[in-house]
Design an enzyme around this catalytic site. Structure first.
Site, PDB file in Angstrom:
ATOM      1  N   ASP A  64       0.872  -1.177   0.000  1.00 53.01           N
ATOM      2  CA  ASP A  64       0.000   0.000   0.000  1.00 53.01           C
ATOM      3  C   ASP A  64       0.915   1.236   0.000  1.00 53.01           C
ATOM      4  OD1 ASP A  64      -1.568   2.138   0.743  1.00 53.01           O
ATOM      5  OD2 ASP A  64      -2.745   1.018   2.210  1.00 53.01           O
ATOM      6  N   VAL A  65       0.844   2.036  -1.063  1.00 58.93           N
ATOM      7  CA  VAL A  65       1.789   3.161  -1.183  1.00 58.93           C
ATOM      8  C   VAL A  65       1.593   4.224  -0.106  1.00 58.93           C
ATOM      9  CG1 VAL A  65       2.171   2.880  -3.671  1.00 58.93           C
ATOM     10  CG2 VAL A  65       0.380   4.450  -2.882  1.00 58.93           C
ATOM     11  N   TYR A 157      -8.798  15.472  -6.378  1.00 65.34           N
ATOM     12  CA  TYR A 157      -8.014  14.794  -7.425  1.00 65.34           C
ATOM     13  C   TYR A 157      -7.100  15.821  -8.120  1.00 65.34           C
ATOM     14  CZ  TYR A 157      -7.350  11.736 -11.567  1.00 65.34           C
ATOM     15  OH  TYR A 157      -6.838  10.957 -12.575  1.00 65.34           O
ATOM     16  N   LYS A 161      -3.005  15.786  -8.351  1.00 67.92           N
ATOM     17  CA  LYS A 161      -2.286  15.694  -9.630  1.00 67.92           C
ATOM     18  C   LYS A 161      -1.472  16.965  -9.891  1.00 67.92           C
ATOM     19  CE  LYS A 161      -3.748  11.552 -10.717  1.00 67.92           C
ATOM     20  NZ  LYS A 161      -2.837  10.395 -10.768  1.00 67.92           N
TER      21      LYS A 161
HETATM   22  C1  BGC Z   1      -9.737  10.875 -14.911  1.00 70.70           C
HETATM   23  C2  BGC Z   1     -10.993  10.497 -15.663  1.00 70.70           C
HETATM   24  C3  BGC Z   1     -11.416  11.602 -16.613  1.00 70.70           C
HETATM   25  C4  BGC Z   1     -10.253  12.011 -17.475  1.00 70.70           C
HETATM   26  C5  BGC Z   1     -10.585  13.149 -18.442  1.00 70.70           C
HETATM   27  C6  BGC Z   1      -8.678  11.336 -15.863  1.00 70.70           C
HETATM   28  O1  BGC Z   1      -7.569  11.751 -15.124  1.00 70.70           O
HETATM   29  O2  BGC Z   1      -9.265   9.751 -14.195  1.00 70.70           O
HETATM   30  O3  BGC Z   1     -12.027  10.229 -14.743  1.00 70.70           O
HETATM   31  O4  BGC Z   1     -12.482  11.166 -17.425  1.00 70.70           O
HETATM   32  O5  BGC Z   1      -9.178  12.397 -16.659  1.00 70.70           O
HETATM   33  O6  BGC Z   1     -11.274  14.178 -17.825  1.00 70.70           O
END
Ligand code: BGC
Length: 256
Positions: A64-65, A157, A161
């Site tokens: 598990d990272v 998210y 990222k």
């Molecule tokens: C996500 C997807 C998304 C895509 C384009 C990806 O990084 O995991 O859920 O559809 O980007 O938006």
């Protein structure tokens, strides 16, 4: 691809989706692959089988990272089993939709831990072993178009990222003198389990497809080929960049 034969690659989240495709591809190119997984062992076994069928070698590790002990064990297994490691692919990632104002602390912590904290400390463990062995290395992070592009409903998210983008840029500078290259691959919409909800929602899927100039979703092989290139000798002078694999999605803007 030049220079992958006999190299040892650690790939996180290699039991499904993009990670599985990368493991298969690097295995086909003659690399020895440490197949990391955390959830279901069946996926990792499937990956290992595919590597073997392609004539390569694989070793499954459950790690598990988000846990430092697991991260150290993952890196140590590469050295114990194959004598060293050359390539690290930080691929494991999670996402969960929620409006910003409804995002629970627990979801924030999980997403940032897997997508950003994990690559940070796994890369640290990998680099420490390279330093000890006085070896060069390759690091490829699987980021997302959302390291740069807004994604309403996915603020956490995007945070993870975006952080991964700056981690890559910083490490390209800090690790360059050690002969270690660091790059990001930023996929757009790829057919993988992370997109299950979207793939089952026809109207949403069609709206997304209308925004992709190449008119289709990507495949894991579309991503894996680029990762193999970045890990190969042909990419030895490439560091500090993000490479987008999105069928043109990021560059597309049109008014209805
Ligand atoms: C996500 C997807 C998304 C895509 C384009 C990806 O990084 O995991 O859920 O559809 O980007 O938006």
């Amino acid at each position: 691809m030049r220079g992958l034969k006999g190299k040892v690659a650690i790939i996180t989240g290699a039991g499904s989706g993009i990670g599985q495709g990368i493991a298969r591809r690097l295995g086909c190119e003659g690399a020895k692959v440490i197949v990391d997984y955390v959830g279901t062992p069946e996926g990792a076994q499937e990956t290992e089988r595919a590597i073997k069928e392609a004539g390569g070698e694989g070793e499954i590790v459950q790690a598990d990272v988000t846990k430092i002990d697991d991260v150290n064990c993952l890196v140590n297994t590469a050295w114990d089993k194959f004598g060293s490691a050359d390539i690290l692919v930080n691929n494991a990632g999670v996402e969960k939709r929620s409006d910003f104002w409804d995002t629970p602390e627990k979801d924030y912590d999980t997403i940032v831990s897997v997508n950003l904290r994990g690559p940070f400390f796994l890369t640290q463990a990998f680099v420490r072993r390279l330093l000890d062995a006085k070896k060069p290395g390759r690091i490829v992070n699987i980021s997302s178009v959302h390291e740069d592009m807004a994604f309403p409903g996915f603020a956490t998210y995007c945070v993870s990222k975006g952080g991964l983008r700056m981690l890559m840029r910083d490490l390209a500078v800090e690790l360059g003198p050690l002969g270690i290259t660091v790059n990001n691959v930023a996929p757009g919409a790829i057919v993988t389990p992370i997109n299950k909800t979207l793939l089952e929602d026809k109207p949403k899927l069609n709206a997304l497809l209308a925004n992709i100039p190449l008119g289709r979703l990507g495949t894991v092989d579309d991503v894996a080929g680029l990762v193999a290139f970045l890990a190969s000798d042909d990419a030895s002078y490439i560091s500090g960049s993000t490479f987008v694999v999105d069928g043109g999605l990021m560059r597309n803007y049109h008014e209805q």
